[in-house]
Design an enzyme around this catalytic site. Sequence first.
Site, PDB file in Angstrom:
ATOM      1  CE1 TYR A 132      -3.755   2.464   1.183  1.00  0.00           C
ATOM      2  CE2 TYR A 132      -1.924   3.473   2.355  1.00  0.00           C
ATOM      3  CZ  TYR A 132      -3.211   3.538   1.863  1.00  0.00           C
ATOM      4  OH  TYR A 132      -3.965   4.669   2.054  1.00  0.00           O
ATOM      5  CD  GLU A 145      -6.031   4.943  -0.379  1.00  0.00           C
ATOM      6  OE1 GLU A 145      -7.081   5.150  -0.991  1.00  0.00           O
ATOM      7  OE2 GLU A 145      -6.011   4.601   0.805  1.00  0.00           O
TER       8      GLU A 145
END
Length: 415
Positions: free
Chosen positions: A130, A218
């Site tokens: 991530y 993101e």
Amino acid sequence: MEKGFGLFYLDAPNRNIGYSACMKIHEYQAKELLRLYEVPTPIGSLVASTSEARRVAEELGGRVVVKAQVHAGGRGLGGGVKLASSPDEAAQLYERIHGMTLVTKQTGPAGKIVRRVYIEAATDFLREFYLALAIDRKSGRVVLLASSQGGSAVEDAARDDNAAFGRLEIDGAIGPAAFALRGIADKLEIGGKAASDFIDIARKSYRLFIENDCELLEINPLAQTSEGRLVALDCKMSFDDSALFRHPKLLGYRDVEEEVPEELEAAKHGLSYVKLDGNIGCLVNGAGLALATLDALATRGGLPANFLDIGGSASGEAIERAFSLIIEDGRCKAALVNVFGGIMSCETVASGIVHAVSKSGTKLPIVARLSGNSAELGRRILAERVANVRFADDLEQAASMATAAAVGSAAHIER
Ligand code: GDP
Ligand code: MN
């Protein structure tokens, strides 16, 4: 050290994102931007028909991922991201996903209709990371966040003892330093060529973030392929609304069908409206007073249906539209008008409300607290022309009365 980031995830399956005056874009658009900044992503294409889905899948070698494009995360768990191993399967998946109502924790129970479908070459990967860039309001800096446990279960990483996290507050004058990024790569146990990829992707994403006035960027998952390289398999981005005027290209990415209709309608009239999930419609002038009003309701157990700031100089028509939004909102059991007249005259507010009420013939109980400029006149106009209005002397009283009115009228309706 505390695990996790304590931040909102755009990409997470279980997080409801609040409004923050930012424009979201689709994954396929975010990937277009990533490619512009040379961040590696799979090749793909938006498809608009079953035959196109088959043709694109063929061109991409048959093994593809069919992906619903909606402004919400958690699509994978909701059935909006599917692997196909042949062009025929891709065509079938296109038919299944296109037009479906995709329900994820971010869309709410009503879900979102999938209007666009993206198909890209499937990637075999070993690990999912991530990587995000966000604005840290405490330090006033862009902060980079990374986790060794990305993918659909990113939120669970916070409770996972094996998960490693990296956090870097970035000095705007210098940008993210390579040594600091290498430190994060080490912590996440990203080695070899992937470590250089990580540094490279982080720096390019940072440049994209800054140059486009991003609010949040993101990449999840940032996948490590079987060849050991890093690829952005999903990307969510949002941009600061106030800076959009200097990015005409980004404005072209706006997809109004994905936005909350009431918020759009209000924006057309220069009002800021944010949909909340309660049953008391609020009309307030000034963002600070609007927040104080929500707080005053909350402490009494009242549930605001919206945040609505009519600002300091709304016209009578704008106020009429604003109040109509509350009247037309079937969830509202009472309305709370809280106006401290300054430049804004309470007479204008009252007249706008009268127009909205008389056009609709609504019986919605209204609690009004009018103070300041032309308050007396405003109260008189409302008292004479609106049947269901009651007046409060101050914010506290208004909040109590509105809370009681909503409970009373809800009980009345249920009976
Ligand atoms: P999200 O659920 O909205 O975040 O959608 P994603 O695009 O992140 O997809 C969800 C999950 O599908 C990812 O976390 C991956 O595990 C998986 N996925 C996405 N693309 C691929 C791919 O090309 N190959 C494989 N094997 N899995 C993928
Ligand atoms: Mn994702």
